[in-house]
Enzyme design. Structure first.
Site, mmCIF file in Angstrom:
data_model
loop_
_atom_site.group_PDB
_atom_site.id
_atom_site.type_symbol
_atom_site.label_atom_id
_atom_site.label_comp_id
_atom_site.label_asym_id
_atom_site.label_seq_id
_atom_site.Cartn_x
_atom_site.Cartn_y
_atom_site.Cartn_z
ATOM 1 N N SER A 6 -1.621 0.214 -9.866
ATOM 2 C CA SER A 6 -0.442 -0.073 -9.048
ATOM 3 C C SER A 6 0.208 -1.366 -9.510
ATOM 4 O O SER A 6 -0.396 -2.438 -9.430
ATOM 5 C CB SER A 6 -0.854 -0.199 -7.576
ATOM 6 O OG SER A 6 0.180 -0.860 -6.879
ATOM 7 N N HIS A 36 1.328 3.656 -10.893
ATOM 8 C CA HIS A 36 1.632 3.830 -9.474
ATOM 9 C C HIS A 36 2.679 2.796 -9.057
ATOM 10 O O HIS A 36 2.504 1.600 -9.266
ATOM 11 C CB HIS A 36 0.343 3.657 -8.676
ATOM 12 C CG HIS A 36 0.454 3.934 -7.221
ATOM 13 N ND1 HIS A 36 0.451 5.217 -6.698
ATOM 14 C CD2 HIS A 36 0.573 3.101 -6.158
ATOM 15 C CE1 HIS A 36 0.554 5.148 -5.377
ATOM 16 N NE2 HIS A 36 0.631 3.874 -5.027
ATOM 17 N N ASP A 50 4.842 1.308 -6.043
ATOM 18 C CA ASP A 50 4.866 1.197 -4.583
ATOM 19 C C ASP A 50 6.219 0.720 -4.090
ATOM 20 O O ASP A 50 6.559 -0.455 -4.223
ATOM 21 C CB ASP A 50 3.807 0.182 -4.130
ATOM 22 C CG ASP A 50 2.413 0.759 -4.199
ATOM 23 O OD1 ASP A 50 2.196 1.844 -3.620
ATOM 24 O OD2 ASP A 50 1.543 0.139 -4.832
ATOM 25 N N MET A 84 8.512 -0.185 -1.020
ATOM 26 C CA MET A 84 8.374 -0.553 0.406
ATOM 27 C C MET A 84 9.708 -1.005 0.956
ATOM 28 O O MET A 84 10.415 -1.788 0.310
ATOM 29 C CB MET A 84 7.394 -1.712 0.547
ATOM 30 C CG MET A 84 6.017 -1.405 0.032
ATOM 31 S SD MET A 84 4.969 -2.841 0.286
ATOM 32 C CE MET A 84 3.469 -2.252 -0.490
ATOM 33 N N HIS A 95 5.310 6.034 -5.025
ATOM 34 C CA HIS A 95 4.782 6.096 -3.655
ATOM 35 C C HIS A 95 5.809 5.458 -2.730
ATOM 36 O O HIS A 95 5.960 4.243 -2.700
ATOM 37 C CB HIS A 95 3.438 5.335 -3.622
ATOM 38 C CG HIS A 95 2.831 5.237 -2.256
ATOM 39 N ND1 HIS A 95 1.799 4.368 -1.969
ATOM 40 C CD2 HIS A 95 3.092 5.903 -1.108
ATOM 41 C CE1 HIS A 95 1.473 4.495 -0.693
ATOM 42 N NE2 HIS A 95 2.238 5.413 -0.147
ATOM 43 N N MET A 142 6.924 4.163 0.542
ATOM 44 C CA MET A 142 6.592 3.716 1.898
ATOM 45 C C MET A 142 7.922 3.344 2.550
ATOM 46 O O MET A 142 8.274 2.176 2.736
ATOM 47 C CB MET A 142 5.631 2.524 1.824
ATOM 48 C CG MET A 142 4.223 2.965 1.437
ATOM 49 S SD MET A 142 3.214 1.615 0.831
ATOM 50 C CE MET A 142 3.702 1.618 -0.881
ATOM 51 N N MET A 166 -4.354 7.375 2.339
ATOM 52 C CA MET A 166 -4.363 5.905 2.319
ATOM 53 C C MET A 166 -5.727 5.419 2.793
ATOM 54 O O MET A 166 -6.229 5.858 3.824
ATOM 55 C CB MET A 166 -3.282 5.338 3.254
ATOM 56 C CG MET A 166 -1.851 5.486 2.782
ATOM 57 S SD MET A 166 -1.481 4.813 1.147
ATOM 58 C CE MET A 166 -1.959 3.094 1.309
ATOM 59 N N GLY A 187 1.203 -1.398 2.915
ATOM 60 C CA GLY A 187 2.071 -2.576 3.066
ATOM 61 C C GLY A 187 1.737 -3.713 2.133
ATOM 62 O O GLY A 187 2.616 -4.463 1.757
ATOM 63 N N GLY A 201 -1.030 -5.164 -1.232
ATOM 64 C CA GLY A 201 -2.155 -5.001 -2.144
ATOM 65 C C GLY A 201 -3.288 -5.923 -1.721
ATOM 66 O O GLY A 201 -3.105 -6.799 -0.868
ATOM 67 N N GLY A 202 -4.456 -5.713 -2.297
ATOM 68 C CA GLY A 202 -5.568 -6.638 -2.110
ATOM 69 C C GLY A 202 -6.275 -6.559 -0.770
ATOM 70 O O GLY A 202 -6.999 -7.474 -0.394
ATOM 71 N N ASP A 244 -5.640 5.456 -2.173
ATOM 72 C CA ASP A 244 -4.849 4.249 -2.428
ATOM 73 C C ASP A 244 -5.232 3.157 -1.439
ATOM 74 O O ASP A 244 -5.033 3.303 -0.239
ATOM 75 C CB ASP A 244 -3.361 4.613 -2.280
ATOM 76 C CG ASP A 244 -2.429 3.479 -2.638
ATOM 77 O OD1 ASP A 244 -2.905 2.420 -3.065
ATOM 78 O OD2 ASP A 244 -1.208 3.673 -2.474
ATOM 79 N N GLY A 245 -5.772 2.069 -1.983
ATOM 80 C CA GLY A 245 -6.031 0.891 -1.167
ATOM 81 C C GLY A 245 -7.486 0.453 -1.198
ATOM 82 O O GLY A 245 -8.376 1.203 -0.823
ATOM 83 N N GLY A 246 -7.705 -0.746 -1.706
ATOM 84 C CA GLY A 246 -9.052 -1.321 -1.672
ATOM 85 C C GLY A 246 -10.070 -0.639 -2.572
ATOM 86 O O GLY A 246 -11.277 -0.792 -2.370
ATOM 87 N N SER A 271 -5.177 -4.595 -7.318
ATOM 88 C CA SER A 271 -5.836 -5.864 -7.639
ATOM 89 C C SER A 271 -7.039 -5.667 -8.561
ATOM 90 O O SER A 271 -7.297 -6.505 -9.427
ATOM 91 C CB SER A 271 -6.225 -6.608 -6.361
ATOM 92 O OG SER A 271 -6.697 -5.722 -5.393
#
Ligand code: DX5
Ligand code: ZN
Length: 220
Positions: free
Chosen positions: A7, A32, A34, A36, A65, A67, A136, A141, A143-144, A174-176, A197
């Site tokens: 991402s 990816h 993002d 927003m 993606h 959002m 998700m 909203g 990253g990290g 997606d996420g973490g 990240s």
């Protein structure tokens, strides 16, 4: 087949072109992106100009993606700018079927995303229309953030749905996501792995190769 989708939200935007080239050379297959809008999610990231600038510079699959509230207003513009797939959020759109059809009518892939608190059943009416489901694994909203453990069961549930109906649908998360929880997520059934990240922190080439080392191993 498994795919890594770094991402660019976690990229250094002063060196975006360089970093995208490095990701591609290291073997990642997707990029990816993002988007927003500051309404559907608290933050604002970037929009069409990034996609159109990146498109001529890379062969990576551009995975957009959105959002964004009422994404139907913008999907065609993102496709024109060079998106290979456009993913919308079920929570953000009141014309989901129509918007998925619109995306597909332009010959690009259509994805449907659900937030951590959105039940998997919400996807049911659309499973035959999508190329990809995005589960998700953080609140969208930023990253990290930390992976939300309750989401693993949702990944399993979506994978079960796909298998039961023998659907040609990819399952993105997606996420973490990091090297410590990657295998657990692959075991749960994810096959498109977004990582922000965990790819852009420190040595990008080394990080991409470490992810691919696990992703490209034959899975059961
Ligand atoms: C979050 C975005 C993610 C984010 C992932 O709202 O959709 O794609 O960039 O970043 P990490 O991997 O750092 O959680
Ligand atoms: Zn994302």
């Amino acid at each position: 087949m498994n795919y890594l989708a770094p991402s660019i939200l976690s990229a250094d935007f002063c060196r975006l072109g360089e970093q995208i080239e490095e990701i591609g050379k290291a073997g990642a297959q997707y990029l990816h992106i993002d988007v927003m809008d500051g309404v559907f999610v608290p933050s604002i990231s970037f929009g069409m100009p990034i996609v159109s600038s990146v498109r001529p510079k890379t062969d990576l699959f551009l995975d957009v993606h959105m959002m964004v509230t009422k994404p139907e207003r913008y999907v065609e513009e993102f496709i024109k700018c060079g998106a290979d797939s456009v993913t919308i959020h079920v929570e953000a759109c009141d014309k989901v079927a129509e918007t998925l059809r619109l995306i597909k009518s332009h010959g690009v892939k259509a994805g449907l995303a659900i937030n951590p608190e959105t039940p998997v059943e919400t996807l049911l009416p659309y499973m035959e229309m999508v190329d990809m489901v995005l589960v998700m694994t953080v609140h969208p909203g930023f990253g990290g953030q930390k992976y939300i453990p309750e989401c693993t069961d949702k990944i399993k549930e979506v994978r079960r749905l796909i298998e039961e109906k023998h659907l040609p649908v990819d399952l993105e998360i997606d996420g973490g996501v990091n090297l410590d929880n990657l295998q657990m997520n692959l075991d749960a059934g994810a096959n498109v792995i977004v990582a922000g990240s965990a790819v852009f922190k420190n040595d990008i080439t080394k990080n991409v190769k470490a992810f691919l080392g696990t992703l490209l191993l034959p899975q059961e």
